[in-house]
Design an enzyme around this catalytic site. Sequence first.
Site, mmCIF file in Angstrom:
data_model
loop_
_atom_site.group_PDB
_atom_site.id
_atom_site.type_symbol
_atom_site.label_atom_id
_atom_site.label_comp_id
_atom_site.label_asym_id
_atom_site.label_seq_id
_atom_site.Cartn_x
_atom_site.Cartn_y
_atom_site.Cartn_z
ATOM 1 N N GLY A 10 0.823 -1.216 0.000
ATOM 2 C CA GLY A 10 0.000 0.000 0.000
ATOM 3 C C GLY A 10 0.850 1.256 0.000
ATOM 4 O O GLY A 10 2.077 1.210 -0.190
ATOM 5 N N PHE A 11 0.180 2.372 0.216
ATOM 6 C CA PHE A 11 0.847 3.684 0.161
ATOM 7 C C PHE A 11 1.976 3.767 1.196
ATOM 8 O O PHE A 11 3.169 3.865 0.847
ATOM 9 C CB PHE A 11 -0.233 4.764 0.360
ATOM 10 N N ILE A 12 1.633 3.707 2.468
ATOM 11 C CA ILE A 12 2.657 3.863 3.509
ATOM 12 C C ILE A 12 3.578 2.639 3.523
ATOM 13 O O ILE A 12 4.803 2.764 3.635
ATOM 14 C CB ILE A 12 1.999 4.078 4.896
ATOM 15 N N TYR A 151 -14.616 2.947 11.271
ATOM 16 C CA TYR A 151 -13.157 2.851 11.048
ATOM 17 C C TYR A 151 -12.404 3.245 12.319
ATOM 18 O O TYR A 151 -11.510 2.526 12.772
ATOM 19 C CB TYR A 151 -12.755 3.760 9.881
ATOM 20 N N LYS A 155 -10.030 0.882 14.669
ATOM 21 C CA LYS A 155 -8.624 1.184 14.990
ATOM 22 C C LYS A 155 -8.431 1.239 16.514
ATOM 23 O O LYS A 155 -7.426 0.758 17.035
ATOM 24 C CB LYS A 155 -8.199 2.510 14.354
HETATM 25 N N1 LIG Z 1 -2.881 7.136 4.967
HETATM 26 C C1 LIG Z 1 -3.256 7.757 6.095
HETATM 27 O O1 LIG Z 1 -3.414 8.978 6.137
HETATM 28 C C2 LIG Z 1 -3.469 6.969 7.361
HETATM 29 C C3 LIG Z 1 -3.856 7.650 8.525
HETATM 30 C C4 LIG Z 1 -4.062 6.931 9.699
HETATM 31 C C5 LIG Z 1 -3.853 5.567 9.710
HETATM 32 N N2 LIG Z 1 -3.498 4.917 8.569
HETATM 33 C C6 LIG Z 1 -3.312 3.473 8.611
HETATM 34 O O2 LIG Z 1 -2.056 3.139 8.009
HETATM 35 C C7 LIG Z 1 -2.162 1.885 7.350
HETATM 36 C C8 LIG Z 1 -1.717 2.020 5.900
HETATM 37 O O3 LIG Z 1 -2.570 2.964 5.243
HETATM 38 P P1 LIG Z 1 -2.398 3.337 3.710
HETATM 39 O O4 LIG Z 1 -2.909 4.717 3.538
HETATM 40 O O5 LIG Z 1 -1.038 2.983 3.256
HETATM 41 O O6 LIG Z 1 -3.476 2.358 3.048
HETATM 42 P P2 LIG Z 1 -3.390 1.389 1.782
HETATM 43 O O7 LIG Z 1 -4.793 0.950 1.516
HETATM 44 O O8 LIG Z 1 -2.623 2.029 0.681
HETATM 45 O O9 LIG Z 1 -2.543 0.170 2.345
HETATM 46 C C9 LIG Z 1 -3.118 -0.921 3.043
HETATM 47 C C10 LIG Z 1 -2.642 -2.201 2.378
HETATM 48 O O10 LIG Z 1 -3.162 -3.296 3.146
HETATM 49 C C11 LIG Z 1 -3.580 -4.311 2.253
HETATM 50 N N3 LIG Z 1 -4.602 -5.096 2.950
HETATM 51 C C12 LIG Z 1 -5.830 -4.685 3.340
HETATM 52 N N4 LIG Z 1 -6.493 -5.691 3.932
HETATM 53 C C13 LIG Z 1 -5.655 -6.764 3.930
HETATM 54 C C14 LIG Z 1 -5.761 -8.098 4.392
HETATM 55 N N5 LIG Z 1 -6.897 -8.534 4.961
HETATM 56 N N6 LIG Z 1 -4.718 -8.932 4.233
HETATM 57 C C15 LIG Z 1 -3.565 -8.500 3.625
HETATM 58 N N7 LIG Z 1 -3.410 -7.242 3.160
HETATM 59 C C16 LIG Z 1 -4.444 -6.387 3.306
HETATM 60 C C17 LIG Z 1 -4.107 -3.569 1.034
HETATM 61 O O11 LIG Z 1 -4.090 -4.364 -0.153
HETATM 62 C C18 LIG Z 1 -3.157 -2.373 0.953
HETATM 63 O O12 LIG Z 1 -2.082 -2.618 0.064
HETATM 64 C C19 LIG Z 1 -3.595 1.422 7.527
HETATM 65 O O13 LIG Z 1 -3.649 0.585 8.649
HETATM 66 C C20 LIG Z 1 -4.347 2.715 7.820
HETATM 67 O O14 LIG Z 1 -5.516 2.488 8.557
HETATM 68 C C21 LIG Z 1 -3.299 5.593 7.389
#
Ligand SMILES: NC(=O)c1ccc[n+]([C@@H]2O[C@H](COP(=O)([O-])OP(=O)(O)OC[C@H]3O[C@@H](n4cnc5c(N)ncnc54)[C@H](O)[C@@H]3O)[C@@H](O)[C@H]2O)c1
Length: 316
Positions: A10-12, A151, A155
């Site tokens: 994913g992104f992060i 959500y 969390k």
């Molecule tokens: N981006 C933000 O601003 C932000 C803010 C607060 C918290 N977060 C948390 O950070 C984390 C990463 O966020 P992101 O923005 O990179 O999101 P994202 O959707 O780009 O990345 C999440 C990844 O998890 C994978 N995934 C989801 N469910 C899955 C499962 N059951 N089994 C295996 N893989 C699975 C997805 O395919 C995806 O690649 C998440 O937990 C999100 O809740 C993000």
Amino acid sequence: MKLLVTGGAGFIGSHLCERLLRSGAEVVCLDNFNDVYDPAMKKRNLDPCVRCSNFRLVDGDILDAEITAAVMEQEAPEVIIHLAALAGVRGSVLDPLKYVDADVKGTVAMLECCRKYGVKKFIFASSSSVYGTCQTPFREENAPTVQVSPYAAAKYSGEVFCRTYSHLYGLPVVCLRFFTVYGPRQRPDMAIHTFAGSIIADREIKIFGNGTSIRDYTYVDDVIDGIMSSIELPCTFETINLGNSSTTSIMELVSILESKLGKKANLNFLPAQPGDVPATCADITKAKSILGYDPKVSLEEGIDRFVEWYLERVVE
Ligand SMILES: NC(=O)c1ccc[n+]([C@@H]2O[C@H](COP(=O)([O-])OP(=O)(O)OC[C@H]3O[C@@H](n4cnc5c(N)ncnc54)[C@H](O)[C@@H]3O)[C@@H](O)[C@H]2O)c1
């Protein structure tokens, strides 16, 4: 050191995998490439990693016990950084049970892996959304008020389970509360990404509420710095904000994007949506003092980097 990064495509997660590999670590990425957004984008996110011999990619679900057992037995990671989740408020209002599965059951499944396979540290991606409508700036020592979306509730439940596992099994855990992370590869459902696309394509931008809601935008490299420091942090259980500690309103964000893209946005104001909070802002005193965290990228500079990536990679 070998680490398992869930949600690493994913992104992060993809930024984290790259940084870990650069630091010399061995990285196992477990991701199910779900179609919440284009899985091809997630595959591309990992282009720099798949070339590296210290990287292993497992296409699988954190809720698939056979797959997680195989990963734990074959790879024996010392640290799990658990980022896999369904992210975002609006989808969770529409389908809360899916979020309970991915974000609550998924987190407990990874904590169980820690217990069974003797993992030494668990780092959990939590969210500023757990603070709900608390007074800003949000401080870790202030108990969050009501979580205003499924959500956020999921969390927060994840954090509660983390604390339980830390207490029961002595598992060192760091819950990191991320504040609106942005930068290259940002999820396409997030404001900066959708707004940029709409401005370029002359599509209307839907503004929910009157545009005065404010967010603490945090550049992805700064968040990765915070995650890297928490790997080394000696601890039993810690909850730490990773934000930028400065706020920007939606209307200010639109005007920064307009000036970077050299085009005016076409705005459509709609009623505020259930689950949204009016403001987020991190107090980062704790992150500064125990992680040496020091966010460096201003919103102007970070949006420049996002726009450069967007124009190269996303716009045909
Ligand atoms: N981006 C933000 O601003 C932000 C803010 C607060 C918290 N977060 C948390 O950070 C984390 C990463 O966020 P992101 O923005 O990179 O999101 P994202 O959707 O780009 O990345 C999440 C990844 O998890 C994978 N995934 C989801 N469910 C899955 C499962 N059951 N089994 C295996 N893989 C699975 C997805 O395919 C995806 O690649 C998440 O937990 C999100 O809740 C993000």
